[in-house]
Design a protein around this motif. Structure first.
Motif, PDB file in Angstrom:
ATOM      1  N   PRO A 139       3.221 -13.041   3.280  1.00 46.57           N
ATOM      2  CA  PRO A 139       2.256 -12.258   2.229  1.00 46.57           C
ATOM      3  C   PRO A 139       2.376 -12.709   1.006  1.00 46.57           C
ATOM      4  N   TYR A 148       0.573  -6.087   9.859  1.00 51.62           N
ATOM      5  CA  TYR A 148       1.533  -6.953   9.694  1.00 51.62           C
ATOM      6  C   TYR A 148       2.514  -7.035  11.047  1.00 51.62           C
ATOM      7  N   ALA A 168       2.573  -1.219   1.986  1.00 42.02           N
ATOM      8  CA  ALA A 168       2.331  -2.558   2.113  1.00 42.02           C
ATOM      9  C   ALA A 168       3.367  -2.932   0.831  1.00 42.02           C
ATOM     10  N   PHE A 177       8.287  -9.230   6.759  1.00 43.69           N
ATOM     11  CA  PHE A 177       6.866  -8.924   7.232  1.00 43.69           C
ATOM     12  C   PHE A 177       6.070 -10.002   6.935  1.00 43.69           C
ATOM     13  N   TRP A 179       1.688 -11.144   7.794  1.00 45.85           N
ATOM     14  CA  TRP A 179       0.320 -10.623   7.897  1.00 45.85           C
ATOM     15  C   TRP A 179       0.199 -11.236   9.354  1.00 45.85           C
TER      16      TRP A 179
END
Length: 328
Positions: A139, A148, A168, A177, A179
């Motif tokens: 991300p 995610y 987020a 994390f 996308w």
């Protein structure tokens, strides 16, 4: 001999991009990107990597797509949308068990082609070992419009739904994390085994519909029996055979006007001093007293939306659909 098959999914209508995107011409067929559509770019991007292309989509989408599919491609026409678990099952049933499927939506914008090809080729090698591979995008901002993937190395720890802004930001702060790109790679047989294991009703109904197809067109009555479930819910979030490949290519699902705004801005599209943008018209558009607002012009409809509210266009679409509006 096994083949690498690009399964191109094209069943959506792009409701969050109304009024540009309509049922008669969904967003993936609008030539907004250097006079090319997202579908055309998908085909051009994947063709050098694969041996064959197989499209699964609605009647309208298949008709729009035919002009862009290379010779030797196949199509499976869905009588009614039953979500991605079934759509991918149809494709897997149409292939040989050891064929490697690279499943790609047809409405994503991807740049940095060299990096894209590199990570997909890596995905093929992992899939050959019997794994279900998903591709996660590193991300670049706290995006609330994407799901995610929490990961460690190549192992998936969890899938997360679209978060609020604070969550987020926390995901980005933690640093593990990605996308969820919605791009997958696996052997046809492995996918079908896992689908049968976790969702036997989806598998059996999809198999019945597939076996009843005529000239690649699935029967409506049988198709309506298929439970509508996404591949994420049906298989990916439950399988122990899952691997994720963190990926650095530039990716956007172009699912809403804030994504389109960000892309067009990087390409030099006009934005005034208060962050306002007009899309779809060469006419003079003046914004007074507003900031970060997008005006979308078509011949029969005009949308004015604050950039931060772009995800809510879907609700407007649903209201028009409930009213049986001709504007869809």
């Amino acid at each position: 001999m096994s083949k690498i098959v690009n399964v191109v999914l094209s069943g959506g209508v792009g409701s969050r991009l109304w009024p540009l995107s309509r049922k008669s011409r969904p967003k993936q067929y609008i030539p907004l990107f250097d006079n090319k559509s997202l579908f055309e770019l998908t085909v051009l991007r994947n063709q050098p990597i694969v041996d064959k292309m197989l499209m699964v989509g609605s009647v309208q989408n298949v008709d729009l797509a035919k002009a862009f599919l290379p010779a030797g491609s196949s199509t499976i026409v869905e009588a009614t949308p039953r979500n991605t678990a079934a759509a991918i099952a149809f494709a897997a049933m149409a292939c040989e068990p050891d064929d490697i499927l690279i499943v790609t939506p047809s409405d994503h914008l991807i740049e940095n082609r060299e990096e894209y090809e590199k990570v997909l080729q890596e995905g093929v090698k992992v899939a050959e070992q019997g794994y279900l591979v998903t591709f996660g995008i590193r991300p670049t901002k706290p995006e609330t419009g994407y799901g995610y993937i929490e990961y460690e190395g190549n192992d998936v720890l969890s899938f997360r739904e679209k978060p609020n802004l604070d969550t987020a930001k926390e995901f980005l702060k933690k640093g593990n994390f990605l996308w969820n790109s919605g791009i997958f790679c696996f052997k046809a047989s492995i996918y079908l085994e896992e689908l049968f294991r976790f969702e036997p009703k989806v598998y059996r109904a999809a198999k019945e519909a597939f076996e009843g197809a005529e000239n690649g067109v699935l029967p409506l009555e049988v198709s309506l029996k298929i439970p509508s479930k996404s591949i994420d819910y049906a298989v990916m979030e439950r399988s122990e055979r899952l691997k994720v490949l963190p990926s650095n290519f530039v990716w956007s699902d172009m699912g809403s006007f804030d994504s389109m705004y960000d892309y067009l801005k990087t390409k030099g599209h006009a934005v005034d001093g208060h962050g306002n943008m007009a899309i779809g018209t060469d006419r003079q558009v003046s914004f007074l007293g507003v900031e970060n607002t997008i005006l979308v012009y078509t011949e029969d409809a005009i949308l004015v939306v604050e950039k931060s509210a772009s995800q809510d266009v879907k609700h407007l679409y649903e209201e028009l659909e409930a009213a049986n509006s001709p504007l869809l």
